[in-house]
Design an enzyme around this catalytic site. Structure first.
Site, PDB file in Angstrom:
ATOM      1  N   HIS A   1      -7.572 -79.151 -74.169  1.00  0.00           N
ATOM      2  CA  HIS A   1      -6.680 -80.236 -74.554  1.00  0.00           C
ATOM      3  C   HIS A   1      -7.223 -81.104 -75.677  1.00  0.00           C
ATOM      4  O   HIS A   1      -6.484 -81.461 -76.583  1.00  0.00           O
ATOM      5  CB  HIS A   1      -6.420 -81.112 -73.320  1.00  0.00           C
ATOM      6  CG  HIS A   1      -5.491 -82.255 -73.540  1.00  0.00           C
ATOM      7  ND1 HIS A   1      -4.188 -82.082 -73.955  1.00  0.00           N
ATOM      8  CD2 HIS A   1      -5.668 -83.598 -73.403  1.00  0.00           C
ATOM      9  CE1 HIS A   1      -3.597 -83.260 -74.051  1.00  0.00           C
ATOM     10  NE2 HIS A   1      -4.470 -84.192 -73.737  1.00  0.00           N
TER      11      HIS A   1
ATOM     12  N   ARG B   1     -10.882 -86.902 -65.899  1.00  0.00           N
ATOM     13  CA  ARG B   1     -10.252 -85.603 -66.153  1.00  0.00           C
ATOM     14  C   ARG B   1     -11.165 -84.421 -65.856  1.00  0.00           C
ATOM     15  O   ARG B   1     -10.706 -83.395 -65.359  1.00  0.00           O
ATOM     16  CB  ARG B   1      -9.782 -85.531 -67.614  1.00  0.00           C
ATOM     17  CG  ARG B   1      -8.512 -86.311 -67.857  1.00  0.00           C
ATOM     18  CD  ARG B   1      -8.046 -86.178 -69.286  1.00  0.00           C
ATOM     19  NE  ARG B   1      -6.759 -86.833 -69.455  1.00  0.00           N
ATOM     20  CZ  ARG B   1      -6.129 -86.953 -70.611  1.00  0.00           C
ATOM     21  NH1 ARG B   1      -6.670 -86.448 -71.703  1.00  0.00           N
ATOM     22  NH2 ARG B   1      -4.962 -87.555 -70.690  1.00  0.00           N
TER      23      ARG B   1
ATOM     24  N   GLU C   1      -3.174 -94.632 -66.249  1.00  0.00           N
ATOM     25  CA  GLU C   1      -3.683 -93.265 -66.273  1.00  0.00           C
ATOM     26  C   GLU C   1      -5.082 -93.240 -65.658  1.00  0.00           C
ATOM     27  O   GLU C   1      -5.691 -94.294 -65.427  1.00  0.00           O
ATOM     28  CB  GLU C   1      -3.684 -92.707 -67.702  1.00  0.00           C
ATOM     29  CG  GLU C   1      -2.274 -92.492 -68.250  1.00  0.00           C
ATOM     30  CD  GLU C   1      -2.247 -91.785 -69.588  1.00  0.00           C
ATOM     31  OE1 GLU C   1      -1.158 -91.354 -69.982  1.00  0.00           O
ATOM     32  OE2 GLU C   1      -3.304 -91.661 -70.245  1.00  0.00           O
TER      33      GLU C   1
ATOM     34  N   ARG D   1     -13.447 -87.900 -72.844  1.00  0.00           N
ATOM     35  CA  ARG D   1     -12.529 -88.914 -73.368  1.00  0.00           C
ATOM     36  C   ARG D   1     -11.725 -89.601 -72.272  1.00  0.00           C
ATOM     37  O   ARG D   1     -11.171 -88.949 -71.394  1.00  0.00           O
ATOM     38  CB  ARG D   1     -11.556 -88.268 -74.356  1.00  0.00           C
ATOM     39  CG  ARG D   1     -10.460 -89.202 -74.856  1.00  0.00           C
ATOM     40  CD  ARG D   1      -9.548 -88.498 -75.835  1.00  0.00           C
ATOM     41  NE  ARG D   1      -8.759 -87.455 -75.217  1.00  0.00           N
ATOM     42  CZ  ARG D   1      -7.522 -87.613 -74.752  1.00  0.00           C
ATOM     43  NH1 ARG D   1      -6.943 -88.797 -74.800  1.00  0.00           N
ATOM     44  NH2 ARG D   1      -6.866 -86.593 -74.230  1.00  0.00           N
TER      45      ARG D   1
ATOM     46  N   HIS E   1      -7.383 -80.455 -70.024  1.00  0.00           N
ATOM     47  CA  HIS E   1      -6.432 -81.275 -69.281  1.00  0.00           C
ATOM     48  C   HIS E   1      -6.179 -80.597 -67.940  1.00  0.00           C
ATOM     49  O   HIS E   1      -5.909 -79.395 -67.887  1.00  0.00           O
ATOM     50  CB  HIS E   1      -5.127 -81.442 -70.047  1.00  0.00           C
ATOM     51  CG  HIS E   1      -4.311 -82.591 -69.562  1.00  0.00           C
ATOM     52  ND1 HIS E   1      -3.663 -82.574 -68.346  1.00  0.00           N
ATOM     53  CD2 HIS E   1      -4.050 -83.802 -70.101  1.00  0.00           C
ATOM     54  CE1 HIS E   1      -3.039 -83.725 -68.171  1.00  0.00           C
ATOM     55  NE2 HIS E   1      -3.255 -84.490 -69.221  1.00  0.00           N
TER      56      HIS E   1
END
Length: 509
Positions: free
Chosen positions: A336, A277, A117, A371, A232
């Site tokens: 998110h 992100r 990811e 995060r 997100h």
């Protein structure tokens, strides 16, 4: 009439997601009461988690690399001691989940399959059911909880207020199917999840609007880093609520972002689609603001059997009339994950005696300003054990009860969503934040159903207004630069109310 339920001082856990279930199981055989709004496995954000759990268990990986990636994503605000401890504990957390019955995806030789990811330097995402990791984990843990005699699960219960005296917890007031009930206890764990339900577009259940944060704030607890809300980048752009998540793992497998003209507009951005992100979310937001639609295209990923690798996402897309195997998926950013929350130490202790927090509701310092993907389930799984160990080392306090607080009406975030979405979304500025504070303050002070959601939204807005820089998930158009010195933020309820009063001086508190 409120009923007093004497549970002999047993700890009360509020929340039925990964953090709550793991804490309850780790406390066994010590008696514990678990309060949850819905039957276990329903409504918790953990169930919706697609990507997996980050853990350095690959042959080319180690905890130091995992830590480095976590610190880089956190934009200077991670607590390095906390992050080092949690990333080092990740392999043991995976083993513990396996012992509890979680069937992670494995290859033909029986080895756990690892995904990639964004912002990870190695393939270290442990997943289950392809893209149904949360569902499979919660299913296994729920079965264990129901089978554990020391855990009393009370479903259909919503915690409304903490009873506090001299900065110490004395009980929990909850709405239940049998009316208001006061649980007498000096040990409470808040594991209520996030705040996405405060926004118009979110991947969280509508009921995830920060009720645990409201409980703690009204009890006098210190909150931390509330301004950092992660959006997100790739929620499915349809009319569903909550928004259907298209996992970052799809980009990890090679899917690209394009617009309606087929242009890959992130090609020249460092990291491209696998940038952190916040970078991807802002790029999509700004491209859409320029009049474009944005799509995630997995049609030409070599060797990817999309429907087999991502069965849940395939089903979600097809429910909306999209075939991700043959069509690009329309996407947009959606609220998110909340990096902020109830400020706690490594044992999960808050500033209020007898009050712990675990999972997304807690602010441990692991995530910093942004995060790292799949560190959320990791944090919940690891910290649950530490919280349980700390609670087990304490003793039940005397059960003398002070006066029971009036909880007012039930909670409904509907009146807050448009206000917070306009002011505290992907991009923010002082004028919008001040306007939002002025709108949220009277709601937070009211006895309406919007009171608790508005209070949490107000605290987020004030924290965002105070941070006059852009860092991680917090982006200010009026302060686009980043301070040289990185500082975490703290906030108490009275500070937020006073700051909001400055935005609307004509409204007396």
């Amino acid at each position: 009439m409120t009923t007093l339920h004497d549970i002999d001082g047993a700890p009360v856990i509020i929340g039925g997601g990964l953090a709550g279930l793991m804490t309850a199981l780790a406390l066994a055989p010590q008696p514990v009461v678990l309060l949850t709004r819905a039957p276990l496995g329903l409504e918790a954000s953990s169930v919706l988690a697609q990507g997996g759990i980050a853990a350095a268990i690959g042959a080319d990986d180690n905890a130091s690399l995992h830590l480095a990636d976590t610190l880089a994503a956190g934009a200077g605000l991670c607590d390095e001691t906390v992050a080092a401890a949690i990333t080092a504990a990740a392999p043991d957390a995976i083993n513990q989940l396996v012992r509890l019955g979680v069937a992670f995806d494995r290859d033909a030789s029986g080895e756990i399959v690892l995904g990639l990811e964004a912002a990870h330097s190695r393939r270290r995402i442990v997943h289950a059911g392809g893209d149904a990791t949360g569902r499979d984990i919660i299913g296994a843990l729920a079965r264990c909880v129901y089978e554990t005699p020391s855990i009393t699960v009370i479903e259909g219960a919503t915690a409304r207020r903490l009873v506090v005296e001299d900065n110490a917890v004395r009980g929990v007031l909850a709405d239940t199917e049998h009316g208001p009930v006061l649980f007498a206890t000096g040990r409470v764990v808040i594991a209520t999840g996030g705040i996405g339900g405060l926004f118009l577009h979110s991947t969280n259940p509508a009921g995830s609007f920060g009720q645990g944060l409201a409980l703690a704030a009204r009890a006098g607890a210190v909150m931390g880093d509330l301004e950092f809300v992660q959006f997100h980048p790739t929620a499915l752009d349809d009319n569903a609520y909550p928004s259907k998540l298209v996992s970052e793992a799809v980009r990890g497998e090679g899917a690209i972002l394009i617009d309606e003209e087929g242009e890959r507009f992130m090609a020249d951005v460092p990291g491209a689609e696998l940038a952190p992100r916040d970078v991807v979310a802002r790029a999509i937001w700004q491209h859409a603001a320029g009049g474009h639609r944005v799509f995630l295209d997995a049609r030409n990923v070599k060797g990817l059997d999309f429907a087999r690798r991502f069965p849940a996402i395939t089903a979600l897309c097809r429910q909306s009339g999209i075939d991700p195997v043959t069509q690009p998926m329309p996407v947009r950013p959606a609220a998110h994950y909340h990096m902020g929350g109830i400020l706690v130490d490594l044992s999960g202790r808050s500033s209020v005696d007898g009050l712990w927090a675990c999972g997304e509701a807690a602010c441990t310092g692991l995530h910093g300003a942004n995060r790292l993907a799949s560190n959320s389930l990791l944090e919940a799984a690891v910290c649950a054990g530490w919280v349980a160990r700390d609670i087990a080392a304490t003793t039940a306090t005397a059960r003398r009860m002070p006066p029971v607080p009036n909880a007012g009406a039930g909670s409904d975030a509907a009146a807050v969503r448009a206000i917070l979405s306009r002011a505290a979304g992907v991009l923010r500025n002082a004028d919008g934040l001040r306007t939002a504070a002025g709108s949220l303050l009277p709601l937070a002070l009211s006895r309406q159903a919007a009171s608790d959601p508005a209070l949490v939204g107000l605290m987020i807005v004030i924290a965002a207004l105070r941070r006059e820089e852009s860092r991680g998930a917090h982006a200010r158009t009026d302060f686009p630069g980043q301070h040289d010195l990185a500082r975490r933020s703290t906030l108490r309820i009275h500070e937020a109310l006073e700051a909001a009063q400055d935005c609307v001086p004509e409204l007396a508190i």
